[in-house]
Design a protein around this motif. Sequence first.
Motif, PDB file in Angstrom:
ATOM      1  N   PHE A   1     -29.961   2.725   4.639  1.00 39.66           N
ATOM      2  CA  PHE A   1     -30.065   2.081   3.885  1.00 39.66           C
ATOM      3  C   PHE A   1     -31.786   2.100   3.329  1.00 39.66           C
ATOM      4  O   PHE A   1     -32.154   2.151   4.129  1.00 39.66           O
ATOM      5  CB  PHE A   1     -29.787   0.551   3.294  1.00 39.66           C
ATOM      6  CG  PHE A   1     -30.357   0.012   4.515  1.00 39.66           C
ATOM      7  CD1 PHE A   1     -31.249  -0.748   4.293  1.00 39.66           C
ATOM      8  CD2 PHE A   1     -29.618  -0.299   5.578  1.00 39.66           C
ATOM      9  CE1 PHE A   1     -31.228  -1.518   5.365  1.00 39.66           C
ATOM     10  CE2 PHE A   1     -29.612  -1.489   6.960  1.00 39.66           C
ATOM     11  CZ  PHE A   1     -30.835  -1.945   6.943  1.00 39.66           C
ATOM     12  N   SER A   2     -32.237   2.447   2.560  1.00 39.71           N
ATOM     13  CA  SER A   2     -33.568   2.359   2.229  1.00 39.71           C
ATOM     14  C   SER A   2     -34.571   3.448   3.042  1.00 39.71           C
ATOM     15  O   SER A   2     -35.741   2.415   3.724  1.00 39.71           O
ATOM     16  CB  SER A   2     -33.737   0.294   2.188  1.00 39.71           C
ATOM     17  OG  SER A   2     -33.697   0.119   0.837  1.00 39.71           O
TER      18      SER A   2
ATOM     19  N   LYS B   1     -25.670  -6.300   5.946  1.00 45.19           N
ATOM     20  CA  LYS B   1     -25.344  -6.585   4.453  1.00 45.19           C
ATOM     21  C   LYS B   1     -26.851  -5.907   4.381  1.00 45.19           C
ATOM     22  O   LYS B   1     -27.947  -6.465   4.247  1.00 45.19           O
ATOM     23  CB  LYS B   1     -25.602  -8.386   4.311  1.00 45.19           C
ATOM     24  CG  LYS B   1     -23.816  -8.929   4.176  1.00 45.19           C
ATOM     25  CD  LYS B   1     -23.921 -10.310   3.615  1.00 45.19           C
ATOM     26  CE  LYS B   1     -23.747  -9.871   2.206  1.00 45.19           C
ATOM     27  NZ  LYS B   1     -23.462 -11.462   1.442  1.00 45.19           N
ATOM     28  N   PRO B   2     -26.630  -4.838   3.636  1.00 47.21           N
ATOM     29  CA  PRO B   2     -28.002  -3.898   4.195  1.00 47.21           C
ATOM     30  C   PRO B   2     -28.561  -4.319   2.194  1.00 47.21           C
ATOM     31  O   PRO B   2     -29.664  -4.019   2.458  1.00 47.21           O
ATOM     32  CB  PRO B   2     -27.815  -2.276   3.317  1.00 47.21           C
ATOM     33  CG  PRO B   2     -25.850  -2.493   4.320  1.00 47.21           C
ATOM     34  CD  PRO B   2     -25.990  -3.996   4.281  1.00 47.21           C
ATOM     35  N   GLU B   3     -27.937  -4.837   1.399  1.00 45.89           N
ATOM     36  CA  GLU B   3     -28.763  -5.582   0.096  1.00 45.89           C
ATOM     37  C   GLU B   3     -29.622  -6.575   0.450  1.00 45.89           C
ATOM     38  O   GLU B   3     -30.476  -6.854   0.084  1.00 45.89           O
ATOM     39  CB  GLU B   3     -28.066  -5.598  -1.008  1.00 45.89           C
ATOM     40  CG  GLU B   3     -26.577  -6.971  -1.132  1.00 45.89           C
ATOM     41  CD  GLU B   3     -25.392  -6.402   0.016  1.00 45.89           C
ATOM     42  OE1 GLU B   3     -24.543  -7.359   0.157  1.00 45.89           O
ATOM     43  OE2 GLU B   3     -25.286  -5.284   0.515  1.00 45.89           O
ATOM     44  N   GLU B   4     -29.425  -7.328   1.561  1.00 47.08           N
ATOM     45  CA  GLU B   4     -30.564  -8.069   1.940  1.00 47.08           C
ATOM     46  C   GLU B   4     -31.023  -7.845   3.058  1.00 47.08           C
ATOM     47  O   GLU B   4     -31.608  -8.911   3.730  1.00 47.08           O
ATOM     48  CB  GLU B   4     -29.468  -9.329   2.649  1.00 47.08           C
ATOM     49  CG  GLU B   4     -28.392  -9.853   1.152  1.00 47.08           C
ATOM     50  CD  GLU B   4     -27.412 -11.249   1.808  1.00 47.08           C
ATOM     51  OE1 GLU B   4     -27.413 -11.784   3.343  1.00 47.08           O
ATOM     52  OE2 GLU B   4     -26.513 -11.503   0.894  1.00 47.08           O
ATOM     53  N   ASN B   5     -31.154  -6.727   3.579  1.00 47.69           N
ATOM     54  CA  ASN B   5     -31.829  -5.934   4.884  1.00 47.69           C
ATOM     55  C   ASN B   5     -31.693  -7.456   6.085  1.00 47.69           C
ATOM     56  O   ASN B   5     -32.250  -7.864   7.347  1.00 47.69           O
ATOM     57  CB  ASN B   5     -33.113  -5.942   4.900  1.00 47.69           C
ATOM     58  CG  ASN B   5     -33.976  -5.082   4.109  1.00 47.69           C
ATOM     59  OD1 ASN B   5     -33.066  -4.009   3.682  1.00 47.69           O
ATOM     60  ND2 ASN B   5     -34.532  -5.518   2.841  1.00 47.69           N
ATOM     61  N   GLN B   6     -30.437  -8.202   6.280  1.00 46.95           N
ATOM     62  CA  GLN B   6     -30.078  -8.140   6.993  1.00 46.95           C
ATOM     63  C   GLN B   6     -28.931  -8.184   7.936  1.00 46.95           C
ATOM     64  O   GLN B   6     -27.621  -7.259   7.551  1.00 46.95           O
ATOM     65  CB  GLN B   6     -28.901 -10.215   6.518  1.00 46.95           C
ATOM     66  CG  GLN B   6     -30.328 -11.142   5.943  1.00 46.95           C
ATOM     67  CD  GLN B   6     -31.308 -11.651   7.446  1.00 46.95           C
ATOM     68  OE1 GLN B   6     -30.621 -12.231   7.625  1.00 46.95           O
ATOM     69  NE2 GLN B   6     -32.215 -11.629   6.555  1.00 46.95           N
TER      70      GLN B   6
END
Length: 168
Positions: free
Chosen positions: A111-112, A148-153
């Motif tokens: 991701f990203s 949780k890729p959307e939270e970078n966590q």
Amino acid sequence: MEETKKTTAPKKTALKETAKDTVKKATEAAAPAAKAVKEAAAPAAKAVKEAAAPAAKAVKEAAAPAAKAVKKETAKAAEKAKTAVKKTAAKAAPKKAPVKKEVTATVSVQFSGKSYTTEELVAIAKDVWKYDLKQKASDFKSVELYVKPEENQAYYVINGEHTGSFFI
């Protein structure tokens, strides 16, 4: 009374010696007759032995095949018993479970412009355990990771008790 005892004792001794002499004389008189009987019986004994020899040989020859057959059947029975024991032992022995081949899998989260494998995320969780939580590395037994890729966590549960998260 004492006189009676004294007079009977010598009579008994004399009777014993007379009896011994009589037996000795009878034995001496019978010796030639016993010798004659033995000599007369010797040819008859020899004849019986010679007459019985063919019968004994015939019995031995007749019994030989039967003895051979018994020996052969005994060997067969022993072999059958041995085979039965082996089969029974094979049935009773625990069977080996089929070996399952493990499927090897590599999971990567991308991701990203970043990429993390499962092994890398577990290594980061171990470092958190060791350096942030100040625990011994040998006490690290298991870890569950939730990314949780959307939270970078990445959220973790270590040893089923300790929860937390780290940035990825």
